[in-house]
Enzyme design. Structure first.
Site, PDB file in Angstrom:
ATOM      1  N   GLU A  52       1.259  -1.070  -0.465  1.00 30.56           N
ATOM      2  CA  GLU A  52      -0.020   0.341   0.032  1.00 30.56           C
ATOM      3  C   GLU A  52       1.003   1.325  -0.145  1.00 30.56           C
ATOM      4  O   GLU A  52       0.332   2.710  -0.867  1.00 30.56           O
ATOM      5  CB  GLU A  52      -0.844  -0.073   1.006  1.00 30.56           C
ATOM      6  CG  GLU A  52      -2.496  -1.170   1.094  1.00 30.56           C
ATOM      7  CD  GLU A  52      -1.216  -2.431   2.148  1.00 30.56           C
ATOM      8  OE1 GLU A  52      -1.919  -3.237   2.456  1.00 30.56           O
ATOM      9  OE2 GLU A  52      -0.450  -2.468   2.044  1.00 30.56           O
ATOM     10  N   GLU A 297      11.836 -32.003  -0.028  1.00 26.70           N
ATOM     11  CA  GLU A 297      12.908 -32.746  -1.698  1.00 26.70           C
ATOM     12  C   GLU A 297      12.811 -34.397  -0.998  1.00 26.70           C
ATOM     13  O   GLU A 297      13.067 -34.836  -2.607  1.00 26.70           O
ATOM     14  CB  GLU A 297      13.773 -32.191  -1.810  1.00 26.70           C
ATOM     15  CG  GLU A 297      13.118 -30.680  -2.135  1.00 26.70           C
ATOM     16  CD  GLU A 297      14.498 -29.868  -2.996  1.00 26.70           C
ATOM     17  OE1 GLU A 297      15.088 -30.606  -3.484  1.00 26.70           O
ATOM     18  OE2 GLU A 297      13.525 -28.977  -4.204  1.00 26.70           O
TER      19      GLU A 297
END
Length: 365
Positions: A52, A297
């Protein structure tokens, strides 16, 4: 342009921030005045400006009486940065469109309430699903204290992750491997079991993609689940850059611990569960360290443990059109399901192609 167009623009900006803002969410913001986009921004690394503020800075005085489109509810509290709601109010924005209320209990509803109290009109819910997907890891972390766990593995058509001799380089194509490195850029930590280190000796770093592997970028934490401290002292994971953490079972041998620390690892002693590291306790500690996303992994034993305990949130399975054969090297170990009715079925399934390989992705809940 319809309002949704501007929100989609904000979502595109938010995606640019994925992998750079943790533990903060990845947010995009657009300021519109008289049908023209006058300011755009996305969240900077933690401690820097939020989306913002970046958009308002670009808009300058043109933000007065304009509209803001933002993918997550503006914060109203002092954290690493001042409240975004104050910047919106000061800039003279007249209406704010928010895709998703912030699930963080410190923020949720308070940002909207503060804007409404000053007379700014707010609208919530546009493109909410897309906003949720962008910050799925952040949402999990702030609501449970646990990291978002992504299980990634590559296998042959017959479900093998290696040959009978342990050779696994390479099951997938170069295109798939490039994508796998891009995934590492979005993770706070890459987790493997010690057998993967012994068999493959990977670096576990994020390369290329202009992301965390670039000059000056932070590498993901390299995390090895190594109950007995078997990782070789000359393993590639000890090569710079990046932090290395070994999860071992307590109590741990002090001499071996000193050797591992000397090699460059942090050693985390954890309670045991069925003779191995208690993975849930490990995830709890990672959450406290503000590790928001964990990319697992392998290998098959670690993945099986995570699936058995229902600790996986998302699955990314690469399938290569090859047949390896043999009785060993299953992609997912563990106890598994006793019957098909108990088998885990993914939701939100998506299928992509990478050369001759395919990626099947989906959620466990």
């Amino acid at each position: 342009m319809p309002p949704q167009h501007y929100m989609e623009c904000a979502l595109s900006l938010a995606r640019l921030a994925i992998g750079y803002t943790s533990p903060n969410p990845a947010v995009g913001a657009v300021v519109v005045k008289d049908g023209l986009v006058v300011g755009m921004g996305y969240t900077q690394p933690a401690g820097s400006e939020h989306a913002e503020v970046m958009a308002l800075r670009q808009a300058g005085g043109r933000a007065q009486d304009g509209a803001m489109y933002v993918t997550l509810e503006p914060c109203s509290h002092h954290g690493r940065t001042p409240p975004c709601t104050e910047s919106i109010i000061t800039a003279g924005i007249s209406e704010v469109y928010v895709a998703l209320l912030d699930p963080n209990p410190v923020v949720s509803g308070r940002g909207i309430g503060k804007l409404n109290a000053t007379g700014i009109k707010t609208y919530v819910g546009m493109c909410q699903q897309e906003a949720c997907e962008i910050n799925e890891a952040y949402i999990k972390h702030v609501t449970t204290g646990l990291p978002f766990v992504v299980a990634k593995f590559a296998m042959s058509l017959d479900g093998k992750i290696a040959t009978k001799t342990g050779d696994s380089k390479w099951i997938t194509s170069e295109e798939a491997r490039r994508y796998a490195h891009a995934l590492r850029h979005t993770a706070d930590a890459i987790m493997v079991g010690v057998n993967t280190i012994v068999a493959d000796n990977p670096h576990l770093t994020a390369k290329g993609c202009g992301g965390r592997g670039g000059i000056g970028r932070r590498q993901p934490l390299r995390l090895v689940v190594d109950s007995k401290g078997r990782v070789p002292l000359d393993a590639h994971i000890f090569d710079p850059p990046g932090e290395v953490l070994l999860a071992v079972v307590a109590p741990f041998d002090s001499v071996r611990k000193a050797e591992l620390v000397q090699a460059g690892a942090g050693v985390l002693e954890l309670p045991a569960r069925e003779g191995a590291v208690d993975i849930l306790e490990l995830l709890k500690l990672l959450g406290k360290r503000e590790i928001v996303t964990v990319l697992v992994e392998g290998g098959g034993k670690l993945l099986g443990c995570l699936f058995d305990q229902h600790l996986v949130d998302k699955v990314l399975a690469f399938i290569s059109p090859i047949i390896i054969g043999g009785r060993e090297a299953a992609s997912v170990g563990g106890n598994g399901a006793d019957n098909m009715a108990e088998a885990l079925r993914l939701s939100g399934v998506d299928i992509e192609s990478f050369g001759d390989d395919i990626l099947v992705s989906g959620y466990t809940k």
